[in-house]
Motif scaffolding. Structure first.
Motif, PDB file in Angstrom:
ATOM      1  N   GLY A   1     -21.105 -28.463 -19.323  1.00  0.00           N
ATOM      2  CA  GLY A   1     -21.623 -29.557 -20.128  1.00  0.00           C
ATOM      3  C   GLY A   1     -21.328 -30.919 -19.525  1.00  0.00           C
ATOM      4  N   PRO A   2     -21.536 -31.980 -20.310  1.00  0.00           N
ATOM      5  CA  PRO A   2     -21.411 -33.349 -19.796  1.00  0.00           C
ATOM      6  C   PRO A   2     -19.998 -33.662 -19.308  1.00  0.00           C
ATOM      7  CG  PRO A   2     -22.512 -33.314 -21.941  1.00  0.00           C
ATOM      8  CD  PRO A   2     -21.959 -31.952 -21.721  1.00  0.00           C
ATOM      9  N   LEU A   3     -19.925 -34.305 -18.162  1.00  0.00           N
ATOM     10  CA  LEU A   3     -18.655 -34.684 -17.554  1.00  0.00           C
ATOM     11  C   LEU A   3     -17.860 -35.620 -18.458  1.00  0.00           C
ATOM     12  CD1 LEU A   3     -16.905 -34.730 -14.873  1.00  0.00           C
ATOM     13  CD2 LEU A   3     -18.213 -36.773 -14.257  1.00  0.00           C
ATOM     14  N   TYR A   4     -18.554 -36.547 -19.113  1.00  0.00           N
ATOM     15  CA  TYR A   4     -17.859 -37.548 -19.927  1.00  0.00           C
ATOM     16  C   TYR A   4     -17.208 -36.948 -21.167  1.00  0.00           C
ATOM     17  CZ  TYR A   4     -22.239 -37.282 -22.585  1.00  0.00           C
ATOM     18  OH  TYR A   4     -23.330 -36.830 -23.303  1.00  0.00           O
ATOM     19  N   PHE A   5     -17.573 -35.703 -21.516  1.00  0.00           N
ATOM     20  CA  PHE A   5     -16.975 -35.087 -22.696  1.00  0.00           C
ATOM     21  C   PHE A   5     -15.691 -34.346 -22.353  1.00  0.00           C
ATOM     22  CE2 PHE A   5     -16.410 -31.298 -25.365  1.00  0.00           C
ATOM     23  CZ  PHE A   5     -16.180 -31.909 -26.584  1.00  0.00           C
ATOM     24  N   TRP A   6     -15.762 -33.429 -21.375  1.00  0.00           N
ATOM     25  CA  TRP A   6     -14.620 -32.556 -21.139  1.00  0.00           C
ATOM     26  C   TRP A   6     -13.549 -33.165 -20.244  1.00  0.00           C
ATOM     27  CZ3 TRP A   6     -13.893 -31.500 -16.041  1.00  0.00           C
ATOM     28  CH2 TRP A   6     -15.003 -31.526 -15.201  1.00  0.00           C
ATOM     29  N   LEU A   7     -13.918 -34.070 -19.316  1.00  0.00           N
ATOM     30  CA  LEU A   7     -12.939 -34.586 -18.370  1.00  0.00           C
ATOM     31  C   LEU A   7     -11.843 -35.428 -19.037  1.00  0.00           C
ATOM     32  CD1 LEU A   7     -12.129 -34.604 -15.428  1.00  0.00           C
ATOM     33  CD2 LEU A   7     -13.514 -36.657 -15.095  1.00  0.00           C
TER      34      LEU A   7
ATOM     35  N   LEU B   1     -13.747 -34.875 -10.355  1.00  0.00           N
ATOM     36  CA  LEU B   1     -14.706 -35.970 -10.539  1.00  0.00           C
ATOM     37  C   LEU B   1     -15.611 -36.103  -9.321  1.00  0.00           C
ATOM     38  CD1 LEU B   1     -15.652 -38.309 -12.332  1.00  0.00           C
ATOM     39  CD2 LEU B   1     -13.920 -39.746 -11.231  1.00  0.00           C
ATOM     40  N   ALA B   2     -15.031 -36.002  -8.131  1.00  0.00           N
ATOM     41  CA  ALA B   2     -15.827 -36.129  -6.908  1.00  0.00           C
ATOM     42  C   ALA B   2     -16.829 -34.986  -6.782  1.00  0.00           C
ATOM     43  CB  ALA B   2     -14.888 -36.160  -5.698  1.00  0.00           C
ATOM     44  N   VAL B   3     -16.392 -33.757  -7.030  1.00  0.00           N
ATOM     45  CA  VAL B   3     -17.286 -32.606  -6.923  1.00  0.00           C
ATOM     46  C   VAL B   3     -18.391 -32.680  -7.968  1.00  0.00           C
ATOM     47  CG1 VAL B   3     -17.437 -30.095  -7.141  1.00  0.00           C
ATOM     48  CG2 VAL B   3     -15.528 -31.126  -5.898  1.00  0.00           C
TER      49      VAL B   3
END
Length: 276
Positions: free
Chosen positions: A72-78, A26-28
């Protein structure tokens, strides 16, 4: 309040690998978004485990590439990745999850690098492939999917393994990309590592829902094209059925009534009875 805080810490301690890894990711990822596209390109180039970096002694990319995600978007895969890692850490425990992730990430990277180097050497691939970007958590995540074999109830393990390996091979053949081949290698490595894991299996409704979400995430990582999304489920279902039937037939041959009693009766009728 203090007891609630202590309970939260004890729960987080059970998934410490997931918490630490997701926090770094998340930080990176947020830092890359803030710094902009140019910084993103430089970081991906330097963290890639491509042949150019490995040949120049940048061995640190074998670990660093797992913390740079270009998917892709962070909110999808994380959230889905977090769900998978939490589920695996609850079932496999921290050290086993770490081992499976590490073996899958590094092992698949080295296998792919060796195959690419061979193909470039014999002229099957252009030298430009040596600088291709190769970063992300997908190898490690799919190795964790494979390692979850140890947590699947024994009767369904053959179907689980048959499904994932068949889906992976189908995507590797249809995708014709080195990352698709690496994904399949990672799944297989995870399955092999799981053979060394022994622990009690405890499933709840919440964990079953997490398994469904994690499996869907793993499938999308493997089959990320429309063609493979259509063909992979068919191949996976066929592979699961065949693997299940093969193991079922083998167990039927090895486990069954032994004809010992019948043989003993026939022998007793042929041998003389010794009376005292």
């Amino acid at each position: 309040m203090e007891s609630m805080f202590g309970g939260l810490l004890s729960r987080l301690a059970r998934v410490q690998f997931t918490v630490g890894y997701v926090a770094v990711l998340l930080a990176v990822s947020c830092a890359i978004l803030v710094l902009g596209p140019h910084a993103h390109d430089i970081l991906v180039q330097r963290a890639s485990t491509n042949l150019h970096n490995l040949a120049h002694g940048h061995i640190g990319t074998l670990l660093g590439s797992a913390f740079v995600v270009d998917a892709g978007p962070l909110y999808f895969w994380l959230p889905f990745l977090t769900c998978l890692l939490v589920l695996a850490e609850l079932h496999l425990r921290t050290m086993r999850l770490f081992l499976a992730f590490l073996v899958g990430h590094i092992g698949a990277t080295l296998v792919v690098a060796a195959a690419l180097a061979t193909e470039v050497e014999v002229g099957w691939l252009p030298t430009s492939i040596t600088r291709a970007s190769d970063v992300g958590m997908s190898y490690g995540a799919l190795a964790v999917i494979g390692a979850m074999t140890a947590a699947i109830p024994a009767p369904w393990r053959p179907a689980w393994v048959g499904w994932w390996i068949s889906v992976g091979l189908t995507c590797a053949v249809m995708g014709a990309d080195f990352t698709d081949a690496g994904h399949t290698v990672a799944v297989i490595l995870g399955v092999l590592v799981s053979a060394r894991f022994r622990q009690p299996i405890h499933w709840t409704q919440a964990r079953m829902l997490m398994l469904v979400g994690s499996s869907g995430f793993g499938f999308l990582v493997l089959a990320h094209h429309w063609g493979t999304m259509a063909a992979a489920p068919v191949a996976g279902a066929l592979g699961a059925f065949v693997a299940y039937k093969i193991v079922q037939r083998r167990s039927g041959r090895t486990v069954g009534p032994a004809p010992v009693a019948e043989d003993e009766e026939s022998l007793s009728g042929q041998l003389p009875v010794l009376a005292g």
